[in-house]
Design a protein around this motif. Sequence first.
Motif, PDB file in Angstrom:
ATOM      1  N   GLY A 442      20.590  48.078  19.258  1.00 29.41           N
ATOM      2  CA  GLY A 442      21.891  47.687  18.736  1.00 29.41           C
ATOM      3  C   GLY A 442      22.855  47.390  19.868  1.00 29.41           C
ATOM      4  O   GLY A 442      22.496  47.403  21.043  1.00 29.41           O
ATOM      5  N   PRO A 443      24.134  47.133  19.545  1.00 28.00           N
ATOM      6  CA  PRO A 443      25.114  46.766  20.575  1.00 28.00           C
ATOM      7  C   PRO A 443      25.330  47.892  21.591  1.00 28.00           C
ATOM      8  O   PRO A 443      25.567  49.039  21.228  1.00 28.00           O
ATOM      9  CB  PRO A 443      26.392  46.506  19.778  1.00 28.00           C
ATOM     10  CG  PRO A 443      25.929  46.249  18.373  1.00 28.00           C
ATOM     11  CD  PRO A 443      24.712  47.082  18.186  1.00 28.00           C
ATOM     12  N   LEU A 444      25.228  47.541  22.882  1.00 29.15           N
ATOM     13  CA  LEU A 444      25.413  48.494  23.966  1.00 29.15           C
ATOM     14  C   LEU A 444      26.435  47.963  24.965  1.00 29.15           C
ATOM     15  O   LEU A 444      26.743  46.765  24.990  1.00 29.15           O
ATOM     16  CB  LEU A 444      24.079  48.728  24.697  1.00 29.15           C
ATOM     17  CG  LEU A 444      22.931  49.382  23.919  1.00 29.15           C
ATOM     18  CD1 LEU A 444      21.648  49.319  24.717  1.00 29.15           C
ATOM     19  CD2 LEU A 444      23.268  50.831  23.568  1.00 29.15           C
ATOM     20  N   GLN A 445      26.918  48.888  25.794  1.00 31.96           N
ATOM     21  CA  GLN A 445      27.772  48.507  26.906  1.00 31.96           C
ATOM     22  C   GLN A 445      27.357  49.303  28.142  1.00 31.96           C
ATOM     23  O   GLN A 445      26.784  50.401  28.018  1.00 31.96           O
ATOM     24  CB  GLN A 445      29.245  48.788  26.592  1.00 31.96           C
ATOM     25  CG  GLN A 445      29.549  50.246  26.325  1.00 31.96           C
ATOM     26  CD  GLN A 445      31.002  50.490  25.960  1.00 31.96           C
ATOM     27  OE1 GLN A 445      31.841  49.606  26.117  1.00 31.96           O
ATOM     28  NE2 GLN A 445      31.314  51.692  25.474  1.00 31.96           N
ATOM     29  N   VAL A 446      27.622  48.767  29.330  1.00 30.29           N
ATOM     30  CA  VAL A 446      27.293  49.467  30.571  1.00 30.29           C
ATOM     31  C   VAL A 446      28.369  50.522  30.820  1.00 30.29           C
ATOM     32  O   VAL A 446      29.513  50.200  31.137  1.00 30.29           O
ATOM     33  CB  VAL A 446      27.206  48.501  31.757  1.00 30.29           C
ATOM     34  CG1 VAL A 446      26.893  49.270  33.042  1.00 30.29           C
ATOM     35  CG2 VAL A 446      26.142  47.437  31.507  1.00 30.29           C
ATOM     36  N   ALA A 447      28.002  51.803  30.639  1.00 30.24           N
ATOM     37  CA  ALA A 447      28.953  52.903  30.813  1.00 30.24           C
ATOM     38  C   ALA A 447      28.949  53.446  32.239  1.00 30.24           C
ATOM     39  O   ALA A 447      29.981  53.880  32.743  1.00 30.24           O
ATOM     40  CB  ALA A 447      28.626  54.028  29.833  1.00 30.24           C
ATOM     41  N   GLU A 448      27.790  53.452  32.881  1.00 25.60           N
ATOM     42  CA  GLU A 448      27.670  53.881  34.280  1.00 25.60           C
ATOM     43  C   GLU A 448      26.637  53.010  34.962  1.00 25.60           C
ATOM     44  O   GLU A 448      25.618  52.643  34.366  1.00 25.60           O
ATOM     45  CB  GLU A 448      27.207  55.339  34.386  1.00 25.60           C
ATOM     46  CG  GLU A 448      28.194  56.394  33.967  1.00 25.60           C
ATOM     47  CD  GLU A 448      27.654  57.804  34.226  1.00 25.60           C
ATOM     48  OE1 GLU A 448      27.176  58.057  35.363  1.00 25.60           O
ATOM     49  OE2 GLU A 448      27.693  58.625  33.302  1.00 25.60           O
ATOM     50  N   HIS A 449      26.892  52.683  36.213  1.00 20.48           N
ATOM     51  CA  HIS A 449      25.932  51.937  37.023  1.00 20.48           C
ATOM     52  C   HIS A 449      26.130  52.367  38.465  1.00 20.48           C
ATOM     53  O   HIS A 449      27.196  52.181  39.041  1.00 20.48           O
ATOM     54  CB  HIS A 449      26.160  50.423  36.874  1.00 20.48           C
ATOM     55  CG  HIS A 449      25.261  49.592  37.741  1.00 20.48           C
ATOM     56  ND1 HIS A 449      25.535  48.269  38.058  1.00 20.48           N
ATOM     57  CD2 HIS A 449      24.080  49.873  38.349  1.00 20.48           C
ATOM     58  CE1 HIS A 449      24.579  47.797  38.816  1.00 20.48           C
ATOM     59  NE2 HIS A 449      23.680  48.743  39.009  1.00 20.48           N
ATOM     60  N   SER A 450      25.129  53.030  39.031  1.00 21.15           N
ATOM     61  CA  SER A 450      25.239  53.487  40.412  1.00 21.15           C
ATOM     62  C   SER A 450      24.017  53.060  41.210  1.00 21.15           C
ATOM     63  O   SER A 450      22.917  52.893  40.653  1.00 21.15           O
ATOM     64  CB  SER A 450      25.415  55.007  40.500  1.00 21.15           C
ATOM     65  OG  SER A 450      24.201  55.665  40.231  1.00 21.15           O
ATOM     66  N   VAL A 451      24.212  52.910  42.516  1.00 19.67           N
ATOM     67  CA  VAL A 451      23.165  52.458  43.434  1.00 19.67           C
ATOM     68  C   VAL A 451      23.203  53.338  44.670  1.00 19.67           C
ATOM     69  O   VAL A 451      24.280  53.568  45.245  1.00 19.67           O
ATOM     70  CB  VAL A 451      23.381  50.988  43.848  1.00 19.67           C
ATOM     71  CG1 VAL A 451      22.314  50.558  44.858  1.00 19.67           C
ATOM     72  CG2 VAL A 451      23.358  50.069  42.637  1.00 19.67           C
ATOM     73  N   PRO A 466      29.349  64.493  55.989  1.00 21.46           N
ATOM     74  CA  PRO A 466      28.590  64.914  54.810  1.00 21.46           C
ATOM     75  C   PRO A 466      28.493  63.857  53.722  1.00 21.46           C
ATOM     76  O   PRO A 466      27.646  63.984  52.829  1.00 21.46           O
ATOM     77  CB  PRO A 466      29.363  66.137  54.314  1.00 21.46           C
ATOM     78  CG  PRO A 466      30.763  65.910  54.787  1.00 21.46           C
ATOM     79  CD  PRO A 466      30.622  65.232  56.108  1.00 21.46           C
ATOM     80  N   ASP A 467      29.334  62.832  53.775  1.00 19.91           N
ATOM     81  CA  ASP A 467      29.334  61.807  52.733  1.00 19.91           C
ATOM     82  C   ASP A 467      28.922  60.437  53.272  1.00 19.91           C
ATOM     83  O   ASP A 467      29.233  59.411  52.671  1.00 19.91           O
ATOM     84  CB  ASP A 467      30.729  61.712  52.102  1.00 19.91           C
ATOM     85  CG  ASP A 467      31.167  63.026  51.488  1.00 19.91           C
ATOM     86  OD1 ASP A 467      30.334  63.658  50.810  1.00 19.91           O
ATOM     87  OD2 ASP A 467      32.326  63.439  51.697  1.00 19.91           O
ATOM     88  N   ARG A 468      28.213  60.443  54.416  1.00 22.21           N
ATOM     89  CA  ARG A 468      27.776  59.159  54.968  1.00 22.21           C
ATOM     90  C   ARG A 468      26.937  58.383  53.960  1.00 22.21           C
ATOM     91  O   ARG A 468      27.073  57.163  53.822  1.00 22.21           O
ATOM     92  CB  ARG A 468      26.965  59.408  56.255  1.00 22.21           C
ATOM     93  CG  ARG A 468      26.171  58.208  56.795  1.00 22.21           C
ATOM     94  CD  ARG A 468      27.073  57.055  57.197  1.00 22.21           C
ATOM     95  NE  ARG A 468      26.307  55.899  57.633  1.00 22.21           N
ATOM     96  CZ  ARG A 468      25.781  54.976  56.834  1.00 22.21           C
ATOM     97  NH1 ARG A 468      25.946  55.088  55.509  1.00 22.21           N
ATOM     98  NH2 ARG A 468      25.117  53.951  57.311  1.00 22.21           N
ATOM     99  N   VAL A 469      26.080  59.080  53.215  1.00 23.79           N
ATOM    100  CA  VAL A 469      25.227  58.440  52.209  1.00 23.79           C
ATOM    101  C   VAL A 469      25.505  59.078  50.861  1.00 23.79           C
ATOM    102  O   VAL A 469      25.396  60.304  50.712  1.00 23.79           O
ATOM    103  CB  VAL A 469      23.734  58.592  52.545  1.00 23.79           C
ATOM    104  CG1 VAL A 469      22.879  57.948  51.457  1.00 23.79           C
ATOM    105  CG2 VAL A 469      23.421  57.989  53.907  1.00 23.79           C
ATOM    106  N   SER A 470      25.871  58.281  49.889  1.00 23.18           N
ATOM    107  CA  SER A 470      26.046  58.754  48.515  1.00 23.18           C
ATOM    108  C   SER A 470      25.966  57.541  47.595  1.00 23.18           C
ATOM    109  O   SER A 470      26.116  56.404  48.047  1.00 23.18           O
ATOM    110  CB  SER A 470      27.389  59.477  48.345  1.00 23.18           C
ATOM    111  OG  SER A 470      28.456  58.589  48.604  1.00 23.18           O
ATOM    112  N   PRO A 471      25.707  57.753  46.319  1.00 27.90           N
ATOM    113  CA  PRO A 471      25.641  56.612  45.402  1.00 27.90           C
ATOM    114  C   PRO A 471      26.981  55.879  45.339  1.00 27.90           C
ATOM    115  O   PRO A 471      28.044  56.502  45.379  1.00 27.90           O
ATOM    116  CB  PRO A 471      25.305  57.252  44.050  1.00 27.90           C
ATOM    117  CG  PRO A 471      24.695  58.563  44.391  1.00 27.90           C
ATOM    118  CD  PRO A 471      25.398  59.023  45.636  1.00 27.90           C
ATOM    119  N   ARG A 472      26.919  54.573  45.251  1.00 23.84           N
ATOM    120  CA  ARG A 472      28.121  53.758  45.084  1.00 23.84           C
ATOM    121  C   ARG A 472      28.077  53.093  43.718  1.00 23.84           C
ATOM    122  O   ARG A 472      27.024  53.010  43.077  1.00 23.84           O
ATOM    123  CB  ARG A 472      28.214  52.691  46.169  1.00 23.84           C
ATOM    124  CG  ARG A 472      27.131  51.624  46.103  1.00 23.84           C
ATOM    125  CD  ARG A 472      27.355  50.536  47.135  1.00 23.84           C
ATOM    126  NE  ARG A 472      26.431  49.426  46.983  1.00 23.84           N
ATOM    127  CZ  ARG A 472      25.299  49.299  47.633  1.00 23.84           C
ATOM    128  NH1 ARG A 472      24.918  50.240  48.486  1.00 23.84           N
ATOM    129  NH2 ARG A 472      24.506  48.235  47.424  1.00 23.84           N
TER     130      ARG A 472
END
Length: 504
Positions: A442-451, A466-472
């Motif tokens: 059914g109808p969906l929307q993108v609520a979260e998208h991380s890389v 400590p935060d050099r690498v984290s999801p964006r």
Amino acid sequence: MNGSSLVLDPRFVLAEVDRRLFGSFVEHMGRCVYTGIFEPGHPTADDSGLRGDVLELVRELGPTVVRYPGGNFVSGYRWEDGVGPVEDRPARLDLAWRALEPNTFGLNEFMHWAHAAGVEPMMAVNLGTRGVQEACDLLEYTNHPGDTYFSDLRRSHGAKDPHGIKLWCLGNELDGPWQVGQKTAHEYGRLAAETGKAMRLVDPSIELVAVGSSNSGMSTFASWEATVLEHTYGVVDYISLHAYYEQHGDDVDSFLATATDMDMFIDAVIATADHVGARLRQRKKLRLAFDEWNVWYQERFVGQTNLDWRYAQPLIEDNYTVVDAVVVGSYLISLLNHADRVAIACQAQLVNIIAPILTEPGGRAWRQTIFYPFTQAARLARGRVLRTLADSPLYATARFGEVPVLHSTATYDEDTGDLCVFAVNRSTTETLPLTADLRGFGPLQVAEHSVLADDDLQARNTADHPDRVSPRRGEGARLDGGRLTVGLPPASWNVLRLAPAPTR
């Protein structure tokens, strides 16, 4: 690069997501316990000596079950040394890791920590140097209400109510020559069967895990499982698997594909267990406990025999990179894709020892790169794992031949309507276009998208950074007519949560 595609439908169900898939492991090894989860005098420590900064990170990480106290350590451990007044506890030599064990942290401290962390305990018994009686004594201490020697001993130690531990490992890696009290498959199978039977007389409600092969490269692999299960199939609920992987030399492509070996390992253990079950005319399908897995650079380890007798010495504190995090994400995908048979999984270990969390004695604590795939999967993988129909281009690896560039899974939570897609792009050079057919939802929307990705595959987090690498936040995900399109960056871990679109 040619594109990849997924077809997902809520009716294509593999299994329910067992929350125990998101487990971890605390062993008396190196600095996992001492200056890891437990450090009296630390600025954040509570009255029990538990590090508050670590507890906060553990709660964020989100493990559901934690295995304790080992690991190799348990095969020479006297559990009685770690209970009662701390001043009366003996210091011992830990033969597994050539360490001085003060026993200032033991069973009741662990249970206090587990309650504070909100995790279920997974307790291991010593079947290396001990046996049936000692395992039953420990179970009586932890689970019996009172009016017996060991249950009253627990009460005298301040734990009035039973701990009610349900999940028990019948030893650890007893096929390994490095293990104190190594056994043959027949020796271990008989001991595990008799121990399990006796423990169930103490508490019939417990669940039991038999020791499987220490890794799939053991010369006895599969024959060990077959022999052990001939003895224990009717007694235990699970058979264990352990696997660690690392990058060899500059071969990043093979390293990114190591989850294919995990898949083959799981499939082989399932086939072996089912063969034994059929031979024994057993109706139950044995489930699997993958209770040690991670990236571990064992080539860098100096070896147990080269260690000095020291207290809480730094040991295998690998500092993980971007590519390590992507690979860990791939292992989580493999575990979810076997959720019909793998019921328990524990990333080894939780703090300092090849861990998602690192600490300084008396100082800081921070998240490693591998922290992020685990916490995202633990938080978002809810409801049911879906059977995915995937089409992906292949790439060549030195160790595994041609392997799909796309590695993915998806979960669907019927209660919320959330569909979560977890995907790894194994290519180190090219963005992978992905199209997913989601028309059945059914109808969906993108609520979260991380890389999680980086131009520098060797980037890592440190105490100073400590935060050099984290999801964006991901970009470019589009939904049109029930079709999702998105580009997966090179060597990346990607998470998309799709929620029901609001009705007008």
